[in-house]
Structure formats: C-alpha cells, structure tokens
Design a protein around this motif. Structure first.
Motif: not given
Length: 270
Positions: A242-265
C-alpha cells in the motif's frame, strides 16, 4: 496557510534502497527527507507519498494521479516511466504522450509539477538499448517540463552518481547516501535552504578480477534474471504493498513517531 507536498511514482520515490524497518514499507527515501526539511522551514507543510515500487506509468496515472489531485496539493513530484523503458517492445512515443497528459493534469489543477530525468546508468552491453531509450525519455521530459512550467531535477547530469557507493546492491536503486544526496538536489530546485549533511561514504573496495567476476555473476543471478522472470510472470514487488503515506501527515510532528503510529494502526487492522 498550509501547503501540501504529494509524491507519486514508483520505487525511486517510494524510497527503495534506503532500507529502514521503522518506516512504512521498510524504506525511508529522499521524499521523506524533503518533507522533513520543508517542515523545518514552515511547520504547516503537510506531506503524502502514494508511490509504490514496480509501478508503470499507466498504473501511476490510473491509481495515484487523481487521489493526489483530490488532496489539492501545492507541489506534486513524479518520477514515472522507468519501469516502462525496460520493456524494449514498448514504443516510447505513446508512453511520453501519457506522461505529458499526466503533467498537464497536475498543472491544470493548480499544483506545481516537479519532474526528474533518468540517470545515465552505465549498463552491461547486453542492456545498452535500455540506456538509449533513457536518453530519448529524458529529452521528452525536458521538453514537457519547459512546456508546463514544471520544476526539473536533471538527474541525468549528476556526476556523483557514477560512484557505486550511491547505489544499492541491485545497482538500480539509490543507496541511503544516494537518497540523501537526491533530497538535497530536490530542495535546491524548490529553493529551500536545508540542514541536510552528507555522511562519510564507506571506503571504496578494491576487488580482484576474480572477485569482480563473482560479484557480476551474483548480480545477474540475484537481481537481473529474477527481475525479467517477474516480468514474464506479470508479477511485481509492489503487488501486495500500500502507499506509504496515503493520508497527508505533518512532518513537523516527527516522521518516526508518525511511522510508529502507522504501524500500530496496521497491526490492529490486521
């Protein structure tokens, strides 16, 4: 006012070669690095990446283009057509007509297209026809960029990529060093100051002729022949992704943290 950067395309934009298990699909890539630097300049920047490895141009147009435009992007980067060039029986002319249609739709939607030429890879003589097709492709991309006022990252002329340390073991995708360097080129084209620094490259390896021949044999056996085998079977490495970031994210929130949340979901969904 919030601005949005959307990346579409194939493995080049997905980030293949810049392996990192902490990120979606196990890769990071130059586009993530660009997004992070944009957010450092302006924290309101958002980012989406719809690229998936092995996709051909028509698939990118059919599966990624409209979803990208529906997000009302400010900038859309696209590298597409590289996988089509490998199909020697396919004509370049209709390919580039489809490419131009894609760029015209991006420009008509009010987004700034950001395009790439393909690198002039030094190939085995058996694969030389692909190199010539790449030259023709690049001429078309330059013309289309000028026609539609697109930004152009002229990858073809980046001499540093003749250094094998900028390439992954498959010789087709950039290494982490190559992705970092590409991010710097993209940011320069966007006119964005950045804090990216080049990490020291690993020492060059001095190989004997026997070692060179062994490495060449492994490359053909583990990468080239399997690639053509997948083409004959009409399967790709991106079929189940699937696409890596299909829904827009705010990189200012931290890509590693956002990636961890994505994996948990994803774990909960699976």
């Amino acid at each position: 006012m919030s601005r949005l950067y959307v990346a579409i395309g194939d493995s080049f934009t997905e980030g293949v070669g810049d392996w990192d298990s902490r990120y979606p699909n196990g890769v990071r890539g130059w586009a993530d690095r660009v997004a992070k630097q944009l957010s450092k300049k302006d924290s309101s920047w958002r980012y989406a990446n719809l690229a998936i490895r092995s996709k051909r141009l028509r698939q990118i147009v059919d599966e990624q283009l409209q979803p990208a435009l529906d997000l009302h992007p400010t900038v859309v980067s696209v590298y597409a057509g590289g996988n089509d060039i490998l199909e020697l029986r396919a004509s370049i002319t209709p390919l580039m007509e489809t490419y131009e249609e894609m760029v015209s739709r991006i420009a008509a939607a009010g987004a700034r297209p950001l395009l790439f030429t393909g690198f002039d890879v030094r190939l085995h003589p058996v694969l030389e026809p692909m190199r010539r097709r790449n030259w023709i492709y690049n001429d078309h991309v330059r013309r289309i960029a000028e026609t539609y006022g697109a930004l152009l990252v002229d990858y073809w002329c980046f001499d540093e990529y003749h250094d094998p340390r900028f390439w992954d073991i498959d010789r087709l995708h950039m290494s982490p060093a190559g992705h970092r360097n590409m991010a710097a080129h993209v940011l320069r084209e966007l006119g964005i100051d950045h804090t990216l620094t080049s990490k020291p490259l690993r020492p060059r390896q001095r190989l004997t002729m026997t070692e060179l021949l062994r490495r060449e044999s492994v490359w053909w056996g583990e990468w080239v022949i399997p690639m053509f085998g997948r083409r004959l079977r009409n399967v790709t490495l991106g079929d189940d992704l699937e696409p890596r970031w299909p829904v827009p994210i705010r990189p200012a929130d931290g890509l590693k943290r956002l990636a961890a949340e994505h994996a948990a979901r994803r774990a909960c969904r699976d």
